[in-house]
Design a protein around this motif. Structure first.
Motif, PDB file in Angstrom:
ATOM      1  N   GLN A  93       0.854  -1.186   0.000  1.00  9.99           N
ATOM      2  CA  GLN A  93       0.000   0.000   0.000  1.00  9.99           C
ATOM      3  C   GLN A  93       0.888   1.232   0.000  1.00  9.99           C
ATOM      4  O   GLN A  93       1.900   1.279   0.705  1.00  9.99           O
ATOM      5  CB  GLN A  93      -0.892   0.008   1.247  1.00  9.99           C
ATOM      6  N   ASP A 113      -7.282   8.750   1.497  1.00 12.55           N
ATOM      7  CA  ASP A 113      -8.207   7.804   2.129  1.00 12.55           C
ATOM      8  C   ASP A 113      -8.855   8.359   3.401  1.00 12.55           C
ATOM      9  O   ASP A 113      -9.395   7.597   4.203  1.00 12.55           O
ATOM     10  CB  ASP A 113      -7.508   6.479   2.408  1.00 12.55           C
ATOM     11  N   ILE A 134     -10.941   5.764   5.481  1.00  2.00           N
ATOM     12  CA  ILE A 134     -11.708   4.794   4.702  1.00  2.00           C
ATOM     13  C   ILE A 134     -10.768   3.637   4.376  1.00  2.00           C
ATOM     14  O   ILE A 134      -9.744   3.827   3.707  1.00  2.00           O
ATOM     15  CB  ILE A 134     -12.244   5.415   3.395  1.00  2.00           C
ATOM     16  N   PRO A 136      -9.270   0.270   2.607  1.00  2.00           N
ATOM     17  CA  PRO A 136      -9.333  -0.231   1.230  1.00  2.00           C
ATOM     18  C   PRO A 136     -10.483  -1.241   1.079  1.00  2.00           C
ATOM     19  O   PRO A 136     -10.904  -1.879   2.060  1.00  2.00           O
ATOM     20  CB  PRO A 136      -7.981  -0.930   1.046  1.00  2.00           C
ATOM     21  N   GLN A 137     -10.989  -1.397  -0.135  1.00  2.00           N
ATOM     22  CA  GLN A 137     -12.111  -2.307  -0.383  1.00  2.00           C
ATOM     23  C   GLN A 137     -11.795  -3.740   0.053  1.00  2.00           C
ATOM     24  O   GLN A 137     -12.660  -4.427   0.590  1.00  2.00           O
ATOM     25  CB  GLN A 137     -12.514  -2.281  -1.862  1.00  2.00           C
ATOM     26  N   ASP A 138     -10.553  -4.184  -0.153  1.00  2.40           N
ATOM     27  CA  ASP A 138     -10.217  -5.563   0.233  1.00  2.40           C
ATOM     28  C   ASP A 138     -10.164  -5.743   1.753  1.00  2.40           C
ATOM     29  O   ASP A 138     -10.081  -6.856   2.253  1.00  2.40           O
ATOM     30  CB  ASP A 138      -8.919  -6.031  -0.423  1.00  2.40           C
ATOM     31  N   GLY A 140     -12.671  -4.254   3.535  1.00  2.00           N
ATOM     32  CA  GLY A 140     -14.060  -3.987   3.902  1.00  2.00           C
ATOM     33  C   GLY A 140     -14.586  -2.638   3.458  1.00  2.00           C
ATOM     34  O   GLY A 140     -15.783  -2.422   3.429  1.00  2.00           O
ATOM     35  N   GLY A 141     -13.685  -1.675   3.179  1.00  4.84           N
ATOM     36  CA  GLY A 141     -14.121  -0.361   2.726  1.00  4.84           C
ATOM     37  C   GLY A 141     -14.822   0.472   3.791  1.00  4.84           C
ATOM     38  O   GLY A 141     -15.434   1.481   3.476  1.00  4.84           O
ATOM     39  N   TYR A 142     -14.731   0.068   5.044  1.00  3.57           N
ATOM     40  CA  TYR A 142     -15.410   0.770   6.129  1.00  3.57           C
ATOM     41  C   TYR A 142     -14.756   2.117   6.417  1.00  3.57           C
ATOM     42  O   TYR A 142     -13.556   2.295   6.216  1.00  3.57           O
ATOM     43  CB  TYR A 142     -15.380  -0.064   7.426  1.00  3.57           C
ATOM     44  N   THR A 143     -15.527   3.046   6.942  1.00  5.36           N
ATOM     45  CA  THR A 143     -15.002   4.306   7.446  1.00  5.36           C
ATOM     46  C   THR A 143     -14.882   4.174   8.953  1.00  5.36           C
ATOM     47  O   THR A 143     -15.850   3.847   9.640  1.00  5.36           O
ATOM     48  CB  THR A 143     -15.925   5.482   7.083  1.00  5.36           C
TER      49      THR A 143
END
Length: 183
Positions: A93, A113, A134, A136-138, A140-143
């Motif tokens: 990342q 992010d 936020i 990453p999508q992998d 969960g993409g949670y805030t």
């Protein structure tokens, strides 16, 4: 029966008080105002930095570790901190913080992010930074609401502890070291 209910209520109040009033996120920068050495963002987050850390999940179990190479650069009161992470699960990342020093030992930070702007304060040998990140999508993409504390040690190393929360509940914790990269 009334005694049992009263005891349970008292226990609940004590647990809530401990969680919300005596926890990591309720430290105050004023607690560290007289500590030394003095943290200077332009000095201590400058040049090449090596960071090594651990990430813990909501149960306290370590879920990942990482090594990050960082580069801090400053032009007056504006700086960037570029971070390149390699995680133990093989993922990588890259992130970049944009830092702006403000009045009275405050600063703001932005990154791609984050939701909005992060707000920080330098006090004695510490830095506190609060923000919404936020994932990453992998992941969960949670805030999540994050609170970072950095503690400068006498030999110039920085100890970083971060808590991430969702709906007020701790869902992740990060512990890391940061030190100038030896050439």
């Amino acid at each position: 029966m009334k005694l049992i209910v009263a005891c349970l209520l008292i226990l609940l109040v004590v647990m809530v008080a401990k969680t919300y009033l005596l926890s990591f996120r309720f430290q105050s920068p004023t607690n560290y105002a007289e500590t030394g050495p003095q943290f200077d963002l332009r000095t201590h987050l400058s040049g090449e930095i090596l960071s090594e850390g651990l990430i813990f999940g909501p149960t306290g179990k370590m879920t990942n570790s990482f090594v990050a190479k960082m580069v801090g650069e400053w032009d007056g009161n504006v700086g960037t901190l570029t971070e390149d992470f390699t995680y133990s699960n093989g993922k990588t990342q890259s992130r970049k913080w944009y830092l702006t020093l403000g009045p009275d030992n405050t600063f703001t930070a932005a990154a791609d992010d984050l939701v909005g702007t992060a707000h920080g304060v330098v006090s004695g040998s510490t830095v506190r930074l609060s923000y919404e990140i936020i994932l990453p999508q992998d992941a969960g993409g949670y805030t999540l609401q994050a609170t970072d504390w950095m503690y400068l040690t006498a030999d110039g190393a920085i100890m970083n502890k971060s808590e991430m929360r969702k709906f007020g509940l701790k869902v992740a914790e990060l512990v890391a070291t940061m030190r100038p990269l030896e050439k």
